[in-house]
Design a protein around this motif. Structure first.
Motif, PDB file in Angstrom:
ATOM      1  N   SER A   1       2.801   6.663  -6.794  1.00  7.98           N
ATOM      2  CA  SER A   1       1.939   7.975  -7.525  1.00  7.98           C
ATOM      3  C   SER A   1       2.440   8.818  -7.031  1.00  7.98           C
ATOM      4  CB  SER A   1       0.581   7.584  -6.983  1.00  7.98           C
ATOM      5  OG  SER A   1      -0.170   6.352  -7.135  1.00  7.98           O
ATOM      6  N   ASN A   2       2.899   9.344  -6.000  1.00  8.43           N
ATOM      7  CA  ASN A   2       3.447  10.635  -5.590  1.00  8.43           C
ATOM      8  C   ASN A   2       4.814  10.393  -4.758  1.00  8.43           C
ATOM      9  OD1 ASN A   2       3.532  13.090  -4.965  1.00  8.43           O
ATOM     10  ND2 ASN A   2       2.009  12.964  -3.186  1.00  8.43           N
TER      11      ASN A   2
ATOM     12  N   GLU B   1       0.770  -1.339   0.012  1.00  4.48           N
ATOM     13  CA  GLU B   1       0.132   0.001  -0.111  1.00  4.48           C
ATOM     14  C   GLU B   1       0.792   1.276  -0.063  1.00  4.48           C
ATOM     15  OE1 GLU B   1      -3.031   2.279   3.071  1.00  4.48           O
ATOM     16  OE2 GLU B   1      -2.888   0.184   3.213  1.00  4.48           O
ATOM     17  N   ALA B   2       1.801   1.344   0.756  1.00  4.32           N
ATOM     18  CA  ALA B   2       2.898   2.519   0.790  1.00  4.32           C
ATOM     19  C   ALA B   2       3.675   2.437  -0.359  1.00  4.32           C
ATOM     20  CB  ALA B   2       3.821   2.391   2.126  1.00  4.32           C
TER      21      ALA B   2
ATOM     22  N   GLN C   1       1.182   4.238  -2.974  1.00  2.85           N
ATOM     23  CA  GLN C   1       1.185   5.598  -2.788  1.00  2.85           C
ATOM     24  C   GLN C   1       2.478   6.247  -3.234  1.00  2.85           C
ATOM     25  OE1 GLN C   1       0.042   5.851   1.329  1.00  2.85           O
ATOM     26  NE2 GLN C   1      -1.987   5.110   0.982  1.00  2.85           N
TER      27      GLN C   1
ATOM     28  N   ARG D   1       8.002   6.490   4.364  1.00  3.59           N
ATOM     29  CA  ARG D   1       6.943   5.618   4.928  1.00  3.59           C
ATOM     30  C   ARG D   1       7.052   4.292   4.427  1.00  3.59           C
ATOM     31  NH1 ARG D   1       1.214   4.366   3.120  1.00  3.59           N
ATOM     32  NH2 ARG D   1       0.335   3.225   5.145  1.00  3.59           N
TER      33      ARG D   1
ATOM     34  N   ALA E   1       6.891   9.998   1.357  1.00  7.99           N
ATOM     35  CA  ALA E   1       6.240   8.914   1.153  1.00  7.99           C
ATOM     36  C   ALA E   1       7.320   7.587   0.983  1.00  7.99           C
ATOM     37  CB  ALA E   1       5.355   8.841  -0.436  1.00  7.99           C
TER      38      ALA E   1
END
Length: 89
Positions: A34-35, A27-28, A31, A43, A40
């Motif tokens: 994408s960005n 999931e991280a 993200q 994370r 991010a």
């Protein structure tokens, strides 16, 4: 002494914790891809560290190597993605 049912439950729990940790990495990673901000990427690094801990715990406490090996392969793939993401940043 632990009965068979309790041992089985603990095995499943350890593997579930590992699976959840690796899902958090995925999931991280999604993200961050994408960005790709520094936050991010950090994370992702944090979730990878947590997944590494869960992996070591699973190897120590579980009797079932096959699911752990599959999850470890997923984690290693995510680590490669992270390294590529950091190089491209």
């Amino acid at each position: 002494m632990m009965d068979h049912t309790e041992a089985s439950w603990k095995n499943e729990n350890v593997i579930s914790q590992l699976r959840n940790s690796i899902d958090n990495v995925a999931e991280a990673m999604g993200q961050a891809q994408s960005n790709p901000t520094a936050q991010a990427i950090q994370r992702v690094q944090n979730t990878v560290h947590q997944a590494d801990s869960a992996l070591q715990n699973a190897w120590t406490k579980s009797e079932h190597a096959e699911p752990i090996q599959r999850l470890e392969e997923q984690l290693n793939y995510s680590k490669k993605q992270l390294e590529q993401l950091k190089r491209n940043k």
